[in-house]
Design a protein around this motif. Structure first.
Motif, mmCIF file in Angstrom:
data_model
loop_
_atom_site.group_PDB
_atom_site.id
_atom_site.type_symbol
_atom_site.label_atom_id
_atom_site.label_comp_id
_atom_site.label_asym_id
_atom_site.label_seq_id
_atom_site.Cartn_x
_atom_site.Cartn_y
_atom_site.Cartn_z
ATOM 1 N N LEU A 57 -24.940 85.678 -42.612
ATOM 2 C CA LEU A 57 -24.881 85.612 -44.073
ATOM 3 C C LEU A 57 -26.032 84.820 -44.695
ATOM 4 O O LEU A 57 -26.597 85.269 -45.703
ATOM 5 N N PRO A 58 -26.427 83.661 -44.157
ATOM 6 C CA PRO A 58 -27.529 82.922 -44.805
ATOM 7 C C PRO A 58 -28.825 83.715 -44.896
ATOM 8 O O PRO A 58 -29.470 83.753 -45.961
ATOM 9 N N VAL A 59 -29.244 84.365 -43.794
ATOM 10 C CA VAL A 59 -30.506 85.102 -43.833
ATOM 11 C C VAL A 59 -30.399 86.319 -44.734
ATOM 12 O O VAL A 59 -31.367 86.680 -45.438
ATOM 13 N N VAL A 60 -29.224 86.944 -44.776
ATOM 14 C CA VAL A 60 -29.023 88.086 -45.676
ATOM 15 C C VAL A 60 -29.105 87.631 -47.132
ATOM 16 O O VAL A 60 -29.741 88.290 -47.973
ATOM 17 N N ALA A 61 -28.467 86.511 -47.443
ATOM 18 C CA ALA A 61 -28.457 86.011 -48.823
ATOM 19 C C ALA A 61 -29.866 85.645 -49.284
ATOM 20 O O ALA A 61 -30.284 85.996 -50.397
#
Length: 260
Positions: A57-61
């Motif tokens: 989720l962090p890299v996608v966000a």
């Protein structure tokens, strides 16, 4: 090189590619059949959900928010040449939901998850842990492959949905804070312009891209050669194959939804 030699080389290369495609297809069919039949391994599935979904989720966000902001700036700069700056919210929404959101999330998953799966399974093969599973009457396809592919099939569409929203909000922040757009009008134009078909196509692409990413990681990991070089080649090959297949699948799915 004579013409016959050139034709022979082209033929051998084509046959090799077709044979590889056939092996991947058989691997995918075997994976889906194992997903539907017991026994199931809830712990492996839960761990795969965590690795593929939550930890991605962090890299996608971050990818989505910067892409949405840059897209808003580029559309505004291009639209200003034709006095069409007002189309920024509509184009950001359609660009993120139908195209950039799914593709970028798919490529991020290929970079992060596919490489991780391939390296993990290849290392298990090199250290003979997969042979140990077979000795213990545990099917490696069911224990290692099926949970990871199922987890990607479920979680990547969710990541795509989250990425779409964050990307649109990135464009919203840039448009309202830098380009002097009215916040309420921007949101209204975004909501009014998007259709259910756009959202469905985005989520379907996410499911397809997640399946491809996990399948390539598992396939190349299971086909890995011995030693550290085998693990490295499996990891590199899995990411390359996943990225190319994701872009190809995006073209096919875009054409399908365009024709509907």
């Amino acid at each position: 090189m004579s013409p016959m030699s050139a034709l022979g080389m082209i033929g051998r290369t084509s046959l090799g590619r077709l044979a590889a495609l056939g092996r991947i297809t058989r691997f995918a069919a075997s994976t889906f059949s194992h997903m539907l039949r017991p026994p199931f391994y809830p712990r492996e599935f839960a761990n795969a959900l965590l690795q593929v979904g939550w930890l991605s989720l962090p890299v996608v966000a971050l990818t989505a928010i910067f892409t949405g902001g840059a897209l808003a700036l580029q559309i505004y700069a291009g639209g200003a040449r034709f006095n069409a700056e007002a189309v920024v919210p509509q184009i950001v929404a359609i660009g993120m939901v139908r195209e950039l959101g799914p593709v970028l999330v798919g490529l991020m998953i290929a970079a992060r998850v596919t490489s991780s799966i391939a390296a993990e399974i290849a290392t298990m093969k090199v250290t003979e842990q997969i042979d140990a599973l077979v000795t213990l009457s545990t099917n490696p396809m069911k224990y290692l492959v099926a949970p990871r592919v199922l987890a990607a099939l479920i979680t990547v569409p969710v990541l795509v949905g989250v990425g779409d929203i964050i990307g649109i909000m990135g464009g919203y922040v840039v448009a309202t804070e830098t380009l002097d757009f009215n916040a309420a009008a921007y949101l209204k134009n975004t909501v009014d312009f998007l259709e259910l078909r756009d959202i469905v196509s985005s989520l379907v692409k996410g499911a397809a891209f997640g399946t491809i990413a996990a399948l390539m990681g598992c396939y190349y990991g299971m086909q890995s050669g011995r030693g550290a070089q085998g693990v490295g080649r499996a990891t590199k090959g899995s990411v390359e194959a996943a990225a190319v297949l994701i872009l190809a699948a995006n073209f096919v799915l875009t054409g399908v939804f365009f024709s509907l």
